[in-house]
Design an enzyme around this catalytic site. Structure first.
Site, mmCIF file in Angstrom:
data_model
loop_
_atom_site.group_PDB
_atom_site.id
_atom_site.type_symbol
_atom_site.label_atom_id
_atom_site.label_comp_id
_atom_site.label_asym_id
_atom_site.label_seq_id
_atom_site.Cartn_x
_atom_site.Cartn_y
_atom_site.Cartn_z
ATOM 1 N N ASP A 28 -19.682 20.195 42.934
ATOM 2 C CA ASP A 28 -19.251 21.357 42.145
ATOM 3 C C ASP A 28 -17.927 20.989 41.458
ATOM 4 O O ASP A 28 -16.966 20.622 42.131
ATOM 5 C CB ASP A 28 -19.055 22.548 43.109
ATOM 6 N N GLU A 78 2.286 -0.837 44.168
ATOM 7 C CA GLU A 78 1.447 -1.163 45.314
ATOM 8 C C GLU A 78 0.124 -1.726 44.816
ATOM 9 O O GLU A 78 -0.842 -1.806 45.561
ATOM 10 C CB GLU A 78 1.263 0.032 46.240
ATOM 11 N N CYS A 110 3.752 4.510 47.684
ATOM 12 C CA CYS A 110 4.228 5.317 46.543
ATOM 13 C C CYS A 110 5.726 5.584 46.604
ATOM 14 O O CYS A 110 6.310 6.087 45.640
ATOM 15 C CB CYS A 110 3.475 6.640 46.493
ATOM 16 N N THR A 151 -9.302 11.107 42.928
ATOM 17 C CA THR A 151 -7.828 11.052 42.963
ATOM 18 C C THR A 151 -7.313 9.676 42.541
ATOM 19 O O THR A 151 -6.228 9.263 42.932
ATOM 20 C CB THR A 151 -7.272 11.444 44.362
ATOM 21 N N HIS A 232 5.954 14.069 44.972
ATOM 22 C CA HIS A 232 4.983 12.995 44.762
ATOM 23 C C HIS A 232 3.628 13.652 44.498
ATOM 24 O O HIS A 232 3.252 14.591 45.204
ATOM 25 C CB HIS A 232 4.914 12.093 45.999
ATOM 26 N N LYS A 241 0.590 22.637 47.788
ATOM 27 C CA LYS A 241 0.619 22.945 49.230
ATOM 28 C C LYS A 241 1.981 22.590 49.821
ATOM 29 O O LYS A 241 2.502 23.286 50.690
ATOM 30 C CB LYS A 241 -0.451 22.135 49.968
ATOM 31 N N ASN A 271 -3.627 10.082 39.878
ATOM 32 C CA ASN A 271 -2.591 9.496 40.726
ATOM 33 C C ASN A 271 -2.099 8.186 40.113
ATOM 34 O O ASN A 271 -2.899 7.332 39.732
ATOM 35 C CB ASN A 271 -3.131 9.246 42.145
#
Ligand code: CAA
Length: 385
Positions: A28, A78, A110, A151, A232, A241, A271
């Site tokens: 979805d 990285e 990161c 991501t 970040h 969040k 990302n």
């Protein structure tokens, strides 16, 4: 005033729309658009890599700066291309930086971009007439059909640190948290990251709490002392969040406007690991309708493994004259959408590893491109424009 004098980012000229990816994976689309908060994800073509991303973003950041003033170049990544030679030496060569500049590569997932920022600021204590070029450059790869696939992304952010800051001046207090955890890592033999996704999001939030508590103790500042926050950004919902968690912990009043402008660019880049915090800062400064002069920003950098840091800085009066908003808007606007097959072809591309000679087909890159490889040596060239 010590801080950021210039800031610019560059991302690949190609992206996949996450609605296209969701349809192909039978998911979805709202899981990606709402659940993760992401819309698009930049994808690097075969002749774009962490060096070309880095050099292009640095070329943009260096406009109007005397290159002879650069005393140090720190590159955080990285997704490095060599175990020995620092990525920055290719950038140093492509941009013709001074021969007496110190060049080194930094690694801690990161977090390394933040380490570059703090090391650069320390260097300016003893070299106040010099400038430091910090580049954070990464290509995030989790694998086709993996939970981390939506991501992914790629970009580089470059900033010039100096004692004549024009955008943000940093304050000295910070809160750091280091802990040995296996939430995300990439062994030398693997092209893609190993990740315990749910665990990584839990550790990110725990690290934020630890960092805030020590930052608060060092600075005596409250949540309300910060007008804006940059986190970040592995994906937008993670930062949202985090902000909800911090507001609760610090007994502050949550307001989406404290973070929303910092999300705009990353929502469609994806990302970019080390670069994402600084792309978030560019997004905040360039897309906010408010006058942010003299406003304090709280920053949270998280690098899996893990090292995290909370620190702060104040936006400088006159900052708007030194932004590259039009350039960045154009870079994002001019990108070309990929079909699923094209995205998978780019993802699966590998340079030969047997020492043979290979020249990359030309795709659309901006200032530099990876020409190919010969006897294990990567070859780069400027593009015509
Ligand atoms: N409509 C709206 N929302 C939906 C939905 C729908 N149809 N379907 C699912 N969602 C919601 C879920 O409820 C969930 O929200 P909550 O987190 O609020 O519960 C969200 O979408 C994601 O769904 P899942 O948790 O089921 O997703 P997943 O398990 O398939 O994958 C992930 C999520 C673990 C983040 C995965 O993408 C991943 O592993 N990513 C890489 C790791 C990562 O980015 N970690 C971040 C912290 S580590 C870090 O920051 C360093 C770094 O850069 C890597």
């Amino acid at each position: 005033m010590k801080g950021i004098e210039r800031l610019s980012f560059y991302t690949s000229r190609y992206y996949i729309d996450l609605k296209t990816l969701a349809a192909a994976r039978g998911i979805d689309p709202d899981k990606y658009l709402v659940g993760l908060g992401q819309e698009k994800m930049s994808v690097a073509p075969p002749d774009e890599d962490v060096v070309t991303l880095a050099a292009t973003s640095a070329k943009q950041a260096l406009e109007g700066i005397n290159r002879e003033d650069i005393g140090m170049l720190l590159v955080a990544t990285e997704s490095g291309i060599d175990q020995s030679k620092a990525l920055g030496i290719w950038v140093h060569h492509l941009l013709g930086l001074p021969k007496n500049a110190r060049v080194v590569e930094l690694k801690q997932a990161c977090y390394a971009g933040c380490a570059g920022l703090q090391l650069g600021l320390s260097y300016l204590e003893t070299h106040p007439n010099k400038k430091v070029l910090v580049i954070a450059t990464d290509i995030a790869r989790y694998g086709l059909n993996s939970p981390g696939e939506p991501t992914q992304g790629c970009a580089a952010a470059s900033f010039i640190l100096s004692t004549s800051a024009k955008l943000v001046a940093f304050e000295k207090e910070h809160g750091i948290f280091t802990s040995h955890v296996m939430d995300f890592w990439r062994p030398n033999y693997s092209e893609t990251a190993f990740v315990d996704g749910k665990f990584s999001t839990k550790i990110y939030l725990e690290a934020l709490e630890e960092c805030w508590n020590s930052y608060k103790e060092a600075s005596n500042r409250t949540f309300a002392d910060h007008a804006k926050f940059c986190y970040h950004l592995p994906f937008v919902r993670m930062a949202l969040k985090a902000h909800e968690r911090l507001a609760k912990l610090a007994e502050g009043e949550f307001d989406i406007a404290q973070v929303s402008d910092s999300f705009t660019y990353s929502r469609s880049v994806g990302n970019s690991y080390t670069a994402s915090l600084f792309i978030g800062l560019a997004s905040l400064l360039e897309t906010s309708q408010e006058d942010l002069a003299n406003k304090r920003i709280g920053f949270f950098s998280y690098g899996s493994g893990c090292v995290a840091e909370f620190f702060s800085g104040c936006v400088l009066p006159g900052y708007k004259a030194h932004l590259k908003a039009d350039l960045h808007a154009q870079i994002l606007h001019d990108r070309q959408a990929l079909s699923l097959a094209e995205y998978e072809e780019f993802f699966n591309f590998r340079l030969p590893e047997d020492g043979s000679t290979f020249f990359c087909s030309p795709y659309n890159t901006k200032a530099f491109r990876l020409r190919g490889i010969d006897k294990h040596e990567r070859l780069y060239e400027p593009t015509c424009c």
